[in-house]
Design an enzyme around this catalytic site. Sequence first.
Site, mmCIF file in Angstrom:
data_model
loop_
_atom_site.group_PDB
_atom_site.id
_atom_site.type_symbol
_atom_site.label_atom_id
_atom_site.label_comp_id
_atom_site.label_asym_id
_atom_site.label_seq_id
_atom_site.Cartn_x
_atom_site.Cartn_y
_atom_site.Cartn_z
ATOM 1 N N GLU A 40 48.015 42.326 28.062
ATOM 2 C CA GLU A 40 48.320 41.961 26.664
ATOM 3 C C GLU A 40 47.787 43.057 25.761
ATOM 4 O O GLU A 40 46.573 43.319 25.745
ATOM 5 C CB GLU A 40 47.697 40.609 26.289
ATOM 6 C CG GLU A 40 48.388 39.435 26.943
ATOM 7 C CD GLU A 40 47.919 38.078 26.441
ATOM 8 O OE1 GLU A 40 47.489 37.987 25.277
ATOM 9 O OE2 GLU A 40 47.984 37.125 27.245
ATOM 10 N N GLU A 55 42.894 34.462 30.192
ATOM 11 C CA GLU A 55 41.809 34.348 29.202
ATOM 12 C C GLU A 55 40.940 33.133 29.520
ATOM 13 O O GLU A 55 40.697 32.274 28.659
ATOM 14 C CB GLU A 55 42.369 34.312 27.774
ATOM 15 C CG GLU A 55 43.089 35.599 27.430
ATOM 16 C CD GLU A 55 43.357 35.817 25.939
ATOM 17 O OE1 GLU A 55 43.174 34.892 25.129
ATOM 18 O OE2 GLU A 55 43.746 36.958 25.590
#
Length: 491
Positions: A295, A173
């Site tokens: 995820e 991220e």
Amino acid sequence: MIKMILNADVKKGRINKNIYGHFAEHLGRCIYEGFWVGKDSPIPNTDGIRDDVVEALRKVKVPVLRWPGGCFADEYHWRDGIGPYESRPKTINTHWGGVVENNHFGTHEYFRLCELLGADAYITGNVGSGTVRELREWIEYITFDGDSSLANLRRANGREKPWKLPYVGIGNENWGCGGNMRPEYYADLFRQYATYVRNFSGNRIYKIACGPSDANYHWTEVLMREAGRYMDGLSLHYYTVPGTWQKKGSATQFDEREWFVTLKKTLMMDELITKHSTIMDRYDPEKRVGLIVDEWGTWYDVEPGTNPGFLYQQNTLRDALVAGINLNIFNNHCDRVHMANLAQTVNVLQAMILTEGEKMIVTPTYHVFDMYKVHQDAQLLSLEFTSSLYSYGDEGIPQVSASASEDDHGKIHISLCNLDPNTVADIRCELRGTRRTRVSGTILTSSEMNAHNTFDEPNAVKPVAFSDAALVDNVLEVKLPSKSVVVLTLE
Ligand code: AHR
């Protein structure tokens, strides 16, 4: 009546077993308490790792385990987690509750866990606050077989032979907690880091770039354009959040409106994969680069009274549906989705397992992974159908989600989810390109939408044999109960 056609002679590619992968971060009670109790714990363990958790996870065949984060990865320094426990530094887990991390679970403990699980390793390197050199040296420490100082340090710490390291994520991220970068900047950083992620001693690393979150198509466009040829995989993160990030909703206290919204938002996964894949197709028409959904899962408000930074939530039949729908979507996109990792394995978000001291329970989500494991490495089959609608208010979503595969023994497996909590789905599936005479199945359901397992009632939701499926003249007839997940085997 929903009409389906199963074209058993139309094989659409192999369902990579890694689609059934998992993710374990240093977050809340996932690593500490969930997996790691330490060698001196009264809880039965092997080298500090809980035996009950390992035994449960071995049953579902965990193919790959992503570690150490998540956001944690971009502040993790691997040298903190090697050597004698008493000399490992105490650091602060700034992302997750500000708790002190004693670094007792580090590289050696992680690879031991992978060995016990029979899972492949997938580590995420620190790009946000680390260096190229740090990641390059971690890989040498793990994989080099020769006489280098780092390989000798590994030996001095108790591991003679290198480990196998097939997957490395280059940051996590990085558009957010991993450094708040712009895609152009990260694309260049990725190229730099990837250059020094070396293949030592015959180990071959599949390099995964940080991809987009949700519908950030611009990120995918820039990454594929600027760095596509240097990567093997591009990640995608998408969580099912029923409400808003400020008020996500309870894991167990919800009405039909929230059930509907949760499943509707889960179905978004199909659109996201389709659209990100369309961009990837332009730069990579051969589909060499995998979309790695590393995820995914539900994200609710934490359980009342628990640390808000620990992301501990219960898991109900609704989560089982979320898992079944997502796994069907991944199966059906197996040409591009090469891996997916549920967030997270124990005690965090959509967990497979919950622990409390020495007690352990498995969740409805766990049972779905157990039922669906038959798809691992099987051939995806063409399954055509238009679903009836499950309507709520003035909105509607498909009532049924499905995927089908044929395994190496010639058995056909069909996984079906009925999203409607009130209505049975009548399915008539014509089998083409094969002749089958026997059907058997397993179902996960309950009379309550929010049914879940607790430490007092660990088997409130568990799979049982399913008998409402019949094969008549090569036509499969199924009465799929409301709010259920069913897996059928045709022989
Ligand atoms: O899974 C919890 C967190 O969600 C991860 O650390 C991060 O990557 C994502 O935002």
